[in-house]
Write an enzyme that holds these catalytic residues in place. Structure first.
Site, PDB file in Angstrom:
ATOM      1  N   ASP A 166       0.141  -7.736   1.693  1.00 14.41           N
ATOM      2  CA  ASP A 166       0.508  -6.319   1.652  1.00 14.41           C
ATOM      3  C   ASP A 166       2.022  -6.124   1.655  1.00 14.41           C
ATOM      4  OD1 ASP A 166       0.117  -3.601   1.479  1.00 14.41           O
ATOM      5  OD2 ASP A 166      -0.219  -3.310   3.623  1.00 14.41           O
ATOM      6  N   SER A 188       4.761   2.602   7.745  1.00 12.53           N
ATOM      7  CA  SER A 188       4.394   1.446   6.925  1.00 12.53           C
ATOM      8  C   SER A 188       5.578   0.939   6.125  1.00 12.53           C
ATOM      9  CB  SER A 188       3.273   1.826   5.958  1.00 12.53           C
ATOM     10  OG  SER A 188       2.021   1.786   6.581  1.00 12.53           O
ATOM     11  N   HIS A 213       0.820  -1.220   0.000  1.00  8.41           N
ATOM     12  CA  HIS A 213       0.000   0.000   0.000  1.00  8.41           C
ATOM     13  C   HIS A 213       0.853   1.271   0.000  1.00  8.41           C
ATOM     14  CE1 HIS A 213       0.495  -0.136   4.496  1.00  8.41           C
ATOM     15  NE2 HIS A 213       0.484   1.173   4.350  1.00  8.41           N
TER      16      HIS A 213
END
Length: 512
Positions: free
Chosen positions: A171, A246, A141
């Protein structure tokens, strides 16, 4: 409360803390006093600084640029600032606004023809180098939809990167860049060895402030965030993970990567001590395939599974309740030729214990396509070993149950058993309940209110395919089997039930 990916797409440049200086000073002073007086063990292990110094240069910032198609409005067509007003046809103002917006470029960001121009957006995340040739791991993402990807080293050096491959299910993404000077790479550790309460270190780029180190403990393991994903098995930590973290690494005190920081749960978007990382055990297998194939090739068994409840376990003579119950077998799947059948309970796959259905899903998905593996099952109370050669899971591959055809009852007769009104299938009943021709068995035409069957959500139109793992063709067969089980002192009976579409499930009903 919300679940968010801690990547960063915008940063406020205001200084919101100017009015809080006295409070912040007091808090900092109090914290300093507490830290000075607290024993070393309360402040965390001394090795954190050594680990951070050792691995900090392997952690990079990921900057992406994407082109976003401009729209007339952020709030719907005609409702945003700068959009052309929506006027009734023939309005005296229609020609004026049409001329202003379309011919004179009055629309902000528009061209002389009145069209809105695409705009560029930027986002920031984190990643880490796993190979000195310039291989980087991050979250999918973080780079999803990016036109340009830039790796920013700890010393500020910016280098363009290319996308190697992504896996949306976990992911994860792999990038490749060409180093302009020697770089530091990190190694993966074994996330299976993590213990609750063990110290871990998160390094990333929170709020685009640059490399930042936080420490905390492992709060939980094997966390499931989405009930719909069989691949969820997160490490939960209270090490601060904020927006921009992230894709950053989670280290153990040996300086090994044990997870990839991916999710937070927070009402504000900031850390409240609920951060989640994909465990290295999952990451390693995915990354190896992305580097080799540029995609992930998951194993496929070709079965539909469900939990083994205490009642089902009692019906199948399994103690304690464990494993994954096969409810359906795909006619074209690997399980079919291997001899796996509905009613089998998988308790071990390729030498690894299967305690619940998600265990089987994860193990199968992580097993190499084409590998021949041993599957330990329980069938009618006895253990058997089957060998299966795994196929490849396709995202759009349907899973359909295989049901052995049995002759229909020529003269359907109604019986009462287990709080159910039962009768043989007929053309009229198939039409009434829209039951496929491939579905064979005994149809439920009524369910007693308050019965165990009602609580287990059996309903008119359901079809009983098997009773205690024996096929039934008419209502008398069901009644006979139930009466025999009562006589044998069984407390429950296991039914294989199909819906009108042929999807199977097992239901255990009390015979008392």
């Amino acid at each position: 409360m919300s679940i968010a990916h801690p990547s960063l797409s915008s940063v406020s440049r205001r200084a919101p803390y100017s009015g809080l200086r006295p409070l912040l000073t007091a808090l900092c002073f109090g914290a300093a006093v507490a830290a000075f007086s607290a024993p070393a063990s309360a402040r965390g292990p001394d090795g954190i600084a050594d680990v951070a110094e050792k691995v900090i240069d392997s952690v990079v910032n990921i900057s992406t640029t994407s082109t976003v198609e401009a729209k007339n409005s952020d709030k719907g067509e005609g409702g945003g600032r700068g959009a052309m007003p929506q006027l009734p046809p023939g309005s005296p103002f229609e020609e004026f606004f049409d001329d202003f917006f379309k011919n004179r470029g009055g629309r902000p960001g528009g061209d002389k023809n009145g069209g809105l121009q695409p705009r560029k957006t930027n986002s920031l995340g984190s990643g880490f180098i796993i190979d000195t040739s310039g291989v980087v791991v991050t979250n999918n993402h973080v780079i999803d939809g990016a036109d340009e990807i830039t790796v920013i080293m700890n010393d500020g050096t910016k280098i363009k990167a290319e996308l190697v491959g992504v896996d949306k299910k976990t992911d994860l993404a792999v990038l490749k860049f060409t180093p302009v000077k020697p770089v530091v790479a990190v190694k993966f550790g074994d996330s299976e060895k993590l213990r609750l309460g063990e110290w871990v270190i998160a390094i990333g780029n929170p709020f685009s402030l640059g490399g930042s180190v936080t420490a905390g403990i492992v709060s939980a393991r094997n966390r499931e965030i989405s009930n719909n994903s069989p691949y969820d098995s997160y490490i939960q930590t209270d090490a601060s993970i904020n927006r921009g973290n992230s894709g950053g690494p989670l280290f153990n005190l040996e300086g090994e990567v044990v997870g990839v920081n991916t999710l937070i749960i927070s009402p504000t978007g900031g850390s409240i001590g609920l951060g989640f990382a994909v465990p290295s055990k999952t990451v390693v297998g995915v990354i190896e395939q992305l580097r080799e194939y540029k995609e992930v090739r998951r194993g496929w068994l070709g079965v539909r599974i469900q939990p083994v409840t205490d009642e089902i376990a009692e019906s199948l003579n399994i103690k304690p309740a464990r494993g994954a119950l096969i409810a359906g077998v795909d006619d074209k799947g690997p399980a079919k030729p291997a001899g796996l059948e509905p009613g089998d309970v998988v308790i071990k796959f390729d030498g690894r214990d299967v305690k619940e259905p998600k265990d089987l899903s994860r193990i199968v998905a992580g097993t190499a396509v084409g590998k021949a593996v041993n599957v330990l099952i329980i069938r009618k109370g006895k253990e058997e070993t089957k060998q299966v050669t795994l196929g490849r899971l396709e995202d759009d591959k349907p899973v359909q149950a295989s049901i052995k055809a049995t002759p229909e009852a020529e003269k359907p007769a109604t019986q009462k058993a287990l709080g159910l009104d039962l009768t043989g299938l007929s053309k009229d009943l198939r039409t009434k309940y829209k039951i496929k021709d491939s579905v064979k068995g005994v149809i439920v035409t009524g369910v007693d209110a308050g019965s165990d069957a009602a609580e287990k959500r059996l309903a008119a139109g359901d079809v009983i395919v098997e009773v205690a793992q024996e096929a039934v063709t008419n209502a008398a067969d069901v009644k006979k089997r139930v009466d025999a089980l009562k006589k044998d002192g069984k407390k429950s009976v296991l039914l294989l039930v199909s819906n009108a579409e042929g999807e199977l499930r097992f239901v255990a009903l009390s015979v008392q």
